[in-house]
Design an enzyme around this catalytic site. Structure first.
Site, short mmCIF file in Angstrom:
data_model
loop_
_atom_site.label_atom_id
_atom_site.label_comp_id
_atom_site.label_asym_id
_atom_site.label_seq_id
_atom_site.Cartn_x
_atom_site.Cartn_y
_atom_site.Cartn_z
N HIS A 22 -46.89 -34.92 -123.12
CA HIS A 22 -46.06 -36.05 -121.77
C HIS A 22 -47.05 -37.08 -121.11
CE1 HIS A 22 -43.48 -36.47 -118.24
NE2 HIS A 22 -44.64 -35.95 -118.45
N HIS A 30 -45.92 -41.41 -119.66
CA HIS A 30 -46.74 -41.39 -118.76
C HIS A 30 -47.54 -43.16 -118.65
CE1 HIS A 30 -44.62 -40.14 -115.08
NE2 HIS A 30 -45.10 -38.12 -116.18
N GLU A 32 -39.89 -40.40 -114.22
CA GLU A 32 -39.48 -38.85 -114.72
C GLU A 32 -38.29 -39.71 -116.16
OE1 GLU A 32 -41.88 -36.77 -115.84
OE2 GLU A 32 -43.00 -37.48 -114.62
N SER A 77 -41.22 -38.93 -123.84
CA SER A 77 -42.48 -37.96 -124.38
C SER A 77 -41.60 -36.42 -125.54
CB SER A 77 -43.28 -37.29 -123.36
OG SER A 77 -42.63 -35.73 -122.76
N1 TIH Z 1 -39.40 -32.03 -121.14
C1 TIH Z 1 -40.64 -33.13 -121.36
C2 TIH Z 1 -41.27 -33.13 -122.26
O1 TIH Z 1 -40.83 -32.28 -123.44
O2 TIH Z 1 -42.37 -33.64 -123.42
C3 TIH Z 1 -41.83 -32.93 -120.55
C4 TIH Z 1 -41.42 -32.66 -118.68
C5 TIH Z 1 -41.34 -33.57 -117.91
C6 TIH Z 1 -41.55 -33.62 -116.94
C7 TIH Z 1 -40.77 -32.26 -116.02
S1 TIH Z 1 -40.95 -31.75 -117.76
FE FE2 Z 2 -44.58 -36.14 -115.75
#
Ligand code: TIH
Ligand code: FE2
Length: 306
Positions: A181, A186, A226, A245
């Site tokens: 992620h 990011h 996010e 991600s």
């Molecule tokens: N759900 C995202 C992922 O599967 O890559 C990771 C997260 C981002 C923010 C909170 S959890």
């Molecule tokens: Fe993040």
């Protein structure tokens, strides 16, 4: 006079947290929230003892890391074949979906990093690229960091990144951040100067924020950095890292393939924002922005009001 100043300062410090003067005043290990090593029952790795051991090993490396004191590089993690396989699978699937689902600026900065499926990049080398492009640096962290520390660090152009890999049973969505992620969500956009400034803005606004303002800033961070989405000529695109991600969440954003089409709303930073939730699966609503300068001016207006 000294008495008055001291009591006023004491009162002030009661209302707001101690204001950090530099990144050295922010700990990456004192306030880890949520998962850490104690995974919640709904976490895909909850029953996997080996996985928990591996996470605590990688987490401890991060806790020992002292940023910049003596110029210590981010600890190197030797990833296992299984971890690299998970990374490769995520990268492969996402590179298939990004051209249609990711915003243009992400696609551009993504090119700067030659991500390949058979090698999980190390945070130190990514931090060096960011430092050269936008002056941002990465700091390793053992798990989800308390929002005050996390946002405050952004004022000093420091982004805390987890280093462990998500559980292999659900590579296309994880309820918490992991290195895939951080890297695929990011890092690319932190190499974009306009975006990098916008993220720092939230950090700067958080330095003297009250508890209530901090919660609101955390939500602003959540619904932009996010899970933000942006209008482009050929439709809605993702710029939020939690979307970028996650193959599952990206698909959900555009098709609501699980039967629940998400809602898109304009972002008004002065309005009460919905509660943040990442433990119950995909987001139910996303905030839709015009472009990065739209996001920046909205955030600036809110920051000025503090
Ligand atoms: N759900 C995202 C992922 O599967 O890559 C990771 C997260 C981002 C923010 C909170 S959890
Ligand atoms: Fe993040």
């Amino acid at each position: 006079y000294r008495f008055i100043v001291t009591t006023q300062l004491a009162d002030f410090n009661k209302q707001v947290h101690k204001i950090p003067q530099s990144i050295h005043d922010i700990s990456n290990g004192d306030h880890i929230l949520g998962f850490g090593v104690e995974l919640a029952e709904h976490h895909p790795g909850f029953h996997d003892e080996e996985y928990k051991k591996r996470r605590s090993y990688i987490g401890n490396l991060a806790k020992l890391h002292k940023i910049l004191f003596s110029g210590e590089p981010i600890p190197h993690v030797e990833y296992s074949d299984e971890e690299i396989k998970i990374w490769g699978e995520i990268l492969g699937k996402l590179t298939y979906l990004h051209p249609t689902h990711a915003c243009k600026r992400y696609l551009d900065t993504f090119q700067l990093f030659n991500f390949v499926p058979d090698r999980l990049p190390c945070l130190q080398e990514l931090s060096e690229v960011l430092m050269m492009r936008t002056g941002w640096q990465i700091r390793p962290v053992a798990g989800l960091l308390h929002p005050t520390d996390f946002l405050n660090a952004m004022a000093f152009r420091t982004f805390h990144c987890t280093q462990y890999v998500r559980h292999g049973s659900q590579p296309m969505y994880t309820p918490e951040p992991d290195i895939c992620h951080e890297i695929l969500g990011h890092i690319p956009l932190l190499a974009d100067p306009e975006f990098a400034n916008l993220v720092q803005l939230i950090g700067l606004a958080s330095l003297r924020a009250s508890k209530q303002e901090m919660l609101h800033l955390t939500k602003l961070y959540w619904y932009t950095v996010e899970f933000g989405t942006v209008k482009e000529r050929d439709g809605v695109k993702a710029f939020g890292a939690g979307l970028l991600s996650s193959f599952g969440e990206l698909q959900h954003m555009l098709s609501g393939e699980d039967g629940s089409m998400p809602i898109f709303e304009d972002l008004d930073p002065f309005k009460k924002l919905p509660k943040m939730d990442h433990k119950c699966g995909f987001q139910k609503r996303y905030f839709l922005c015009e472009n990065f300068s739209d996001v920046a001016s909205k955030l600036t207006a809110y920051a000025k009001s503090l």
